[in-house]
Design a protein around this motif. Structure first.
Motif, PDB file in Angstrom:
ATOM      1  N   ASN A 114       0.405  19.715 -26.688  1.00  0.00           N
ATOM      2  CA  ASN A 114       1.715  19.213 -26.296  1.00  0.00           C
ATOM      3  C   ASN A 114       1.657  18.170 -25.196  1.00  0.00           C
ATOM      4  OD1 ASN A 114       4.206  20.472 -27.544  1.00  0.00           O
ATOM      5  ND2 ASN A 114       2.787  22.204 -27.343  1.00  0.00           N
ATOM      6  N   GLN A 115       2.529  17.216 -25.291  1.00  0.00           N
ATOM      7  CA  GLN A 115       2.599  16.168 -24.278  1.00  0.00           C
ATOM      8  C   GLN A 115       3.831  16.352 -23.406  1.00  0.00           C
ATOM      9  OE1 GLN A 115       0.229  13.279 -24.252  1.00  0.00           O
ATOM     10  NE2 GLN A 115      -0.839  14.905 -25.317  1.00  0.00           N
ATOM     11  N   ASP A 116       4.622  17.341 -23.761  1.00  0.00           N
ATOM     12  CA  ASP A 116       5.881  17.549 -23.063  1.00  0.00           C
ATOM     13  C   ASP A 116       5.658  18.246 -21.724  1.00  0.00           C
ATOM     14  OD1 ASP A 116       9.033  17.723 -24.031  1.00  0.00           O
ATOM     15  OD2 ASP A 116       8.468  19.151 -22.469  1.00  0.00           O
ATOM     16  N   SER A 166       5.628  25.170 -18.073  1.00  0.00           N
ATOM     17  CA  SER A 166       5.926  26.579 -18.285  1.00  0.00           C
ATOM     18  C   SER A 166       4.693  27.319 -18.782  1.00  0.00           C
ATOM     19  CB  SER A 166       7.121  26.779 -19.215  1.00  0.00           C
ATOM     20  OG  SER A 166       6.981  26.006 -20.361  1.00  0.00           O
ATOM     21  N   ALA A 167       3.873  26.647 -19.605  1.00  0.00           N
ATOM     22  CA  ALA A 167       2.628  27.264 -20.052  1.00  0.00           C
ATOM     23  C   ALA A 167       1.708  27.506 -18.863  1.00  0.00           C
ATOM     24  CB  ALA A 167       1.940  26.384 -21.082  1.00  0.00           C
ATOM     25  N   THR A 168       1.694  26.564 -17.922  1.00  0.00           N
ATOM     26  CA  THR A 168       0.865  26.707 -16.740  1.00  0.00           C
ATOM     27  C   THR A 168       1.265  27.924 -15.923  1.00  0.00           C
ATOM     28  OG1 THR A 168       0.765  24.311 -16.639  1.00  0.00           O
ATOM     29  CG2 THR A 168      -0.032  25.490 -14.729  1.00  0.00           C
ATOM     30  N   SER A 169       2.579  28.088 -15.707  1.00  0.00           N
ATOM     31  CA  SER A 169       2.991  29.213 -14.880  1.00  0.00           C
ATOM     32  C   SER A 169       2.733  30.535 -15.600  1.00  0.00           C
ATOM     33  CB  SER A 169       4.451  29.081 -14.453  1.00  0.00           C
ATOM     34  OG  SER A 169       5.269  28.991 -15.572  1.00  0.00           O
ATOM     35  N   LEU A 170       2.819  30.517 -16.932  1.00  0.00           N
ATOM     36  CA  LEU A 170       2.504  31.729 -17.680  1.00  0.00           C
ATOM     37  C   LEU A 170       1.033  32.080 -17.560  1.00  0.00           C
ATOM     38  CD1 LEU A 170       4.593  31.371 -20.947  1.00  0.00           C
ATOM     39  CD2 LEU A 170       4.591  33.331 -19.425  1.00  0.00           C
ATOM     40  N   ILE A 171       0.185  31.069 -17.686  1.00  0.00           N
ATOM     41  CA  ILE A 171      -1.255  31.298 -17.574  1.00  0.00           C
ATOM     42  C   ILE A 171      -1.585  31.885 -16.205  1.00  0.00           C
ATOM     43  CG2 ILE A 171      -3.461  30.069 -17.266  1.00  0.00           C
ATOM     44  CD1 ILE A 171      -2.866  28.476 -19.719  1.00  0.00           C
ATOM     45  N   LEU A 172      -0.971  31.320 -15.175  1.00  0.00           N
ATOM     46  CA  LEU A 172      -1.242  31.799 -13.822  1.00  0.00           C
ATOM     47  C   LEU A 172      -0.744  33.235 -13.656  1.00  0.00           C
ATOM     48  CD1 LEU A 172      -0.399  28.642 -11.714  1.00  0.00           C
ATOM     49  CD2 LEU A 172      -2.653  29.613 -12.103  1.00  0.00           C
ATOM     50  N   ARG A 173       0.394  33.522 -14.249  1.00  0.00           N
ATOM     51  CA  ARG A 173       0.962  34.858 -14.120  1.00  0.00           C
ATOM     52  C   ARG A 173       0.134  35.896 -14.855  1.00  0.00           C
ATOM     53  NH1 ARG A 173       7.123  34.271 -15.304  1.00  0.00           N
ATOM     54  NH2 ARG A 173       6.817  36.007 -16.715  1.00  0.00           N
ATOM     55  N   ILE A 174      -0.261  35.566 -16.082  1.00  0.00           N
ATOM     56  CA  ILE A 174      -1.080  36.493 -16.861  1.00  0.00           C
ATOM     57  C   ILE A 174      -2.418  36.711 -16.157  1.00  0.00           C
ATOM     58  CG2 ILE A 174      -2.294  36.838 -19.054  1.00  0.00           C
ATOM     59  CD1 ILE A 174      -0.063  35.111 -20.375  1.00  0.00           C
ATOM     60  N   GLY A 175      -2.993  35.628 -15.684  1.00  0.00           N
ATOM     61  CA  GLY A 175      -4.291  35.707 -15.022  1.00  0.00           C
ATOM     62  C   GLY A 175      -4.244  36.581 -13.783  1.00  0.00           C
ATOM     63  N   LYS A 235       0.753  22.713 -11.249  1.00  0.00           N
ATOM     64  CA  LYS A 235       1.063  21.905 -12.413  1.00  0.00           C
ATOM     65  C   LYS A 235      -0.179  21.731 -13.260  1.00  0.00           C
ATOM     66  CE  LYS A 235       4.912  19.226 -10.722  1.00  0.00           C
ATOM     67  NZ  LYS A 235       5.206  18.075  -9.906  1.00  0.00           N
ATOM     68  N   ALA A 236       0.061  21.491 -14.546  1.00  0.00           N
ATOM     69  CA  ALA A 236      -1.057  21.219 -15.428  1.00  0.00           C
ATOM     70  C   ALA A 236      -1.575  19.820 -15.135  1.00  0.00           C
ATOM     71  CB  ALA A 236      -0.619  21.326 -16.874  1.00  0.00           C
ATOM     72  N   LEU A 237      -2.871  19.718 -14.964  1.00  0.00           N
ATOM     73  CA  LEU A 237      -3.448  18.409 -14.673  1.00  0.00           C
ATOM     74  C   LEU A 237      -4.113  17.859 -15.922  1.00  0.00           C
ATOM     75  CD1 LEU A 237      -5.091  19.129 -11.216  1.00  0.00           C
ATOM     76  CD2 LEU A 237      -2.867  18.111 -11.684  1.00  0.00           C
TER      77      LEU A 237
END
Ligand SMILES: [Zn+2]
Length: 105
Positions: free
Chosen positions: A30-32, A38-47, A68-70
């Motif tokens: 995704n480029q959006d 939102s995917a980034t914050s989910l990854i951080l939360r799950i991790g 933020k996703a870099l």
């Protein structure tokens, strides 16, 4: 808070790892910016919840400072220096170093 002993601790971690992998591929496809963040914050939360750490480099990174996703070439700069990756965030100017021990077999 009811406790009905229906937790399967075993599967949880495997599910979490799978969810993280799915999120990672979503991010790369995704480029959006909204989806990415939102995917980034989910990854951080799950991790955080399951104690899973991302190992290696999957084509993107997460800024520890502004969460933020870099994506190199979009909002971050990627440099390779003596076998390690240096990723700098263009928003908060934080620099993150990866490696040199991230070689994948
Ligand atoms: Zn940042």
């Amino acid at each position: 808070m009811p406790r009905n002993g229906r937790s399967s601790t075993h599967n949880k971690k495997a599910t979490a790892i799978k969810a993280m992998k799915d999120l990672e591929s979503t991010m790369l496809a995704n480029q959006d910016t909204t989806i990415l963040n939102s995917a980034t914050s989910l990854i951080l939360r799950i991790g955080k919840r399951h104690g899973i750490r991302k190992s290696g480099y999957f084509g993107f990174s997460i800024c520890r400072k502004c969460k933020k996703a870099l994506i190199p070439g979009r909002n971050s700069r990627l440099r390779i220096r003596s076998k390690s990756l240096k990723i700098s965030c263009s928003d908060c100017k934080a620099v993150r170093t990866l490696g040199p021990s991230f070689a994948r077999d």
